[in-house]
Motif scaffolding. Sequence first.
Motif, PDB file in Angstrom:
ATOM      1  N   ALA A 201       0.747  -1.361  -0.039  1.00 36.14           N
ATOM      2  CA  ALA A 201      -0.029   0.038  -0.185  1.00 36.14           C
ATOM      3  C   ALA A 201       0.769   1.329   0.049  1.00 36.14           C
ATOM      4  O   ALA A 201       0.706   2.096  -0.826  1.00 36.14           O
ATOM      5  N   ARG A 324      -5.735   5.737  -1.201  1.00 31.34           N
ATOM      6  CA  ARG A 324      -6.668   4.978  -0.511  1.00 31.34           C
ATOM      7  C   ARG A 324      -6.989   3.706  -1.328  1.00 31.34           C
ATOM      8  O   ARG A 324      -6.941   3.912  -2.645  1.00 31.34           O
ATOM      9  N   ALA A 325      -7.128   2.505  -0.854  1.00 30.23           N
ATOM     10  CA  ALA A 325      -7.520   1.358  -1.678  1.00 30.23           C
ATOM     11  C   ALA A 325      -9.216   1.408  -1.535  1.00 30.23           C
ATOM     12  O   ALA A 325      -9.569   0.896  -2.591  1.00 30.23           O
ATOM     13  N   SER A 326      -9.763   1.804  -0.357  1.00 30.23           N
ATOM     14  CA  SER A 326     -11.286   1.938  -0.583  1.00 30.23           C
ATOM     15  C   SER A 326     -11.666   3.326  -1.236  1.00 30.23           C
ATOM     16  O   SER A 326     -10.854   4.455  -1.146  1.00 30.23           O
ATOM     17  N   GLU A 327     -12.771   3.256  -1.636  1.00 31.94           N
ATOM     18  CA  GLU A 327     -13.168   4.676  -2.333  1.00 31.94           C
ATOM     19  C   GLU A 327     -14.157   5.407  -1.169  1.00 31.94           C
ATOM     20  O   GLU A 327     -14.455   6.428  -1.282  1.00 31.94           O
ATOM     21  N   ARG A 328     -14.259   4.602   0.140  1.00 33.21           N
ATOM     22  CA  ARG A 328     -14.720   5.317   1.244  1.00 33.21           C
ATOM     23  C   ARG A 328     -13.814   6.389   1.832  1.00 33.21           C
ATOM     24  O   ARG A 328     -12.810   6.026   2.315  1.00 33.21           O
ATOM     25  N   TYR A 463      -7.956  13.018  -1.705  1.00 34.17           N
ATOM     26  CA  TYR A 463      -7.922  11.633  -1.387  1.00 34.17           C
ATOM     27  C   TYR A 463      -7.956  11.031  -2.928  1.00 34.17           C
ATOM     28  O   TYR A 463      -8.837  11.346  -3.819  1.00 34.17           O
ATOM     29  N   HIS A 465      -7.242   7.374  -5.469  1.00 29.84           N
ATOM     30  CA  HIS A 465      -7.006   5.878  -5.503  1.00 29.84           C
ATOM     31  C   HIS A 465      -5.637   5.421  -5.742  1.00 29.84           C
ATOM     32  O   HIS A 465      -4.926   5.888  -6.454  1.00 29.84           O
ATOM     33  N   ARG A 466      -5.267   4.644  -4.915  1.00 31.24           N
ATOM     34  CA  ARG A 466      -4.178   3.935  -4.943  1.00 31.24           C
ATOM     35  C   ARG A 466      -3.520   3.255  -6.115  1.00 31.24           C
ATOM     36  O   ARG A 466      -2.389   3.302  -6.441  1.00 31.24           O
ATOM     37  N   ASP A 467      -4.479   2.575  -6.732  1.00 23.64           N
ATOM     38  CA  ASP A 467      -4.175   2.279  -8.066  1.00 23.64           C
ATOM     39  C   ASP A 467      -3.959   2.896  -9.381  1.00 23.64           C
ATOM     40  O   ASP A 467      -3.077   2.694 -10.095  1.00 23.64           O
ATOM     41  N   LEU A 472     -10.660  10.815  -5.601  1.00 20.08           N
ATOM     42  CA  LEU A 472     -11.909  10.218  -4.703  1.00 20.08           C
ATOM     43  C   LEU A 472     -12.458  11.228  -4.356  1.00 20.08           C
ATOM     44  O   LEU A 472     -13.945  11.238  -3.880  1.00 20.08           O
ATOM     45  N   SER A 514      -5.224  -2.431  12.112  1.00 25.51           N
ATOM     46  CA  SER A 514      -4.491  -2.163  10.906  1.00 25.51           C
ATOM     47  C   SER A 514      -2.929  -1.875  11.507  1.00 25.51           C
ATOM     48  O   SER A 514      -1.930  -1.851  10.878  1.00 25.51           O
TER      49      SER A 514
END
Length: 543
Positions: A201, A324-328, A463, A465-467, A472, A514
């Motif tokens: 990450a 972030r990996a999540s979109e939240r 924010y 997205h990590r990919d 976001l 985490s």
Amino acid sequence: MATSVAPMSVLDGNNLDESDYGSDFSVGEEVIVNQLLEDIRNKSASPSESASTFSSPPQSASPRHTVAKAPGNLSVLSSSPGRSIDTLSNKANAPARSRRQYSDDSNTGLNANTHAPLHIPSDDVRYPDLSHALSSTKPGIATEPETPKPPKDSRSPLQRFRSFPKKPLTVSDLSSGAWCELQYWYTLTRLPGGRKTRTAAMRGGTRVHQTLEDQVHTTVQVNIANKEEAFALRLWNVIQGLRTLRDAGMTRELEVWGIIEGQIVNGIIDEISHESPNPAFEQELSLSQSSRGFVETHLKEQSVITDYLEPHRKTFYLTDVKTRASERLPTGAALRPARVQLFLYHRLLGEMASGTVDFDIILDRYGLRAEALFSDAFMAQVGDLHDEIFYDADSDLGGTPSTPHSTFSGQGAASSQSYQMMPPAELIRYRSIAQMLPLLRSELRETFPRGAATLGELLAVQYRHRDDGRILGNNAFPNDPEALEVYLRQDLEWWRGEREAEGVSIEETYKCRSCEFAESCQWRKDKEIAILQKTRSALRTSS
């Protein structure tokens, strides 16, 4: 008497009274011995002792049978401490004293001159204490010496991890406590180099940041010979970032320094732009502040009009980029570290823009020599990037034009041709950090003409997205110097060793999911016990 050992004869039913070994006593002598033993048994004073008698069936001595003698005499302890008796083979002493004997044909191979084993009371036998000797010779059991525990380091975290020659405090150092102070303490003391374990990450976030920086700056490599040149290169990057901010209206990865409560603090701002992160919220915030009185409203309106009529007096806004990996998007306490980060960036850049930062103190903290001259190779490389490093010989010195130099390749160090065409020393303006600092101050004044007031009070966290790096969302909030002061006062108490590190509250234990130190965290264990006790107490009260 014969001394050889005769082979054992088989006893038949007609000769049951005879023994294979015979006896050295006559029938009359056996009667006397048995009588003596009986008298001794009757006179025994200890009721716990069992009487031991020799029982020998009537038999006649036969000259054809011999006694197998063992070499030496077998001695056993008698009922009187310290005395020993011999075997019955020493029959000269037999009538004179009581005798007791162990019989173990299978182990010793000794045959006593009696037909029934003697019973020795347990109280009569004394054994030496061999436990200590046996314990020291037990195979496979090694007694390891206890390793003394190292004494507890009484130095403060500031002294241990952020004192010269180690690097000074960073914005990340000060903001990490807003997430979990104890986690950062474990990171400093348990992980190599005091850095978090590099995860996939984190590597993904680094790629996103590098991609964003490449959109604004072109990265080149410059060889350095000492730490003065390394720090000078950082100053050149700040100068170039300020120029990019003025020309393009945005810059990324701008390094800042400052002094907070006597400690040097360093950080890198992700993004500075003249575009407001949330114009509607900024206008609402401005109206809320101006509603305090007519005079303030009037002054605010004049300031806004002036900014509009004079574009060079633009306002710049600070943004921190998170992946972030999540979109939240995070909410609540999860936003606290980013808020502290931006508060610190705003303070440090504002002090640099106001010209209140004493760079002599900063250089001294890094152990740098401000007057040390840079190498010619370093000047050749940097000169390829910044033309103003060299004087214009025609206008400034009235001499011949300086020799042209090749452009920087952008890969690795400057070429040998650049080094050979290096202008004379008198044509070089900035050969040391001391000569660069006036240029840095000039660039700051030009970029932030109103000092700290040039910086907008609205801060934002962006924010991505990590990919793929897509946006976001954004979280904008006003700068809060008072809240920062309260936080820094408490956080620096721990850094100075005035109190122990603290973990998260019960309401924020979701952070432990985490955390790589969750299994060994004593704070977490204590909180779990407290919750359990609280629950039990509530159940007892309700019942």
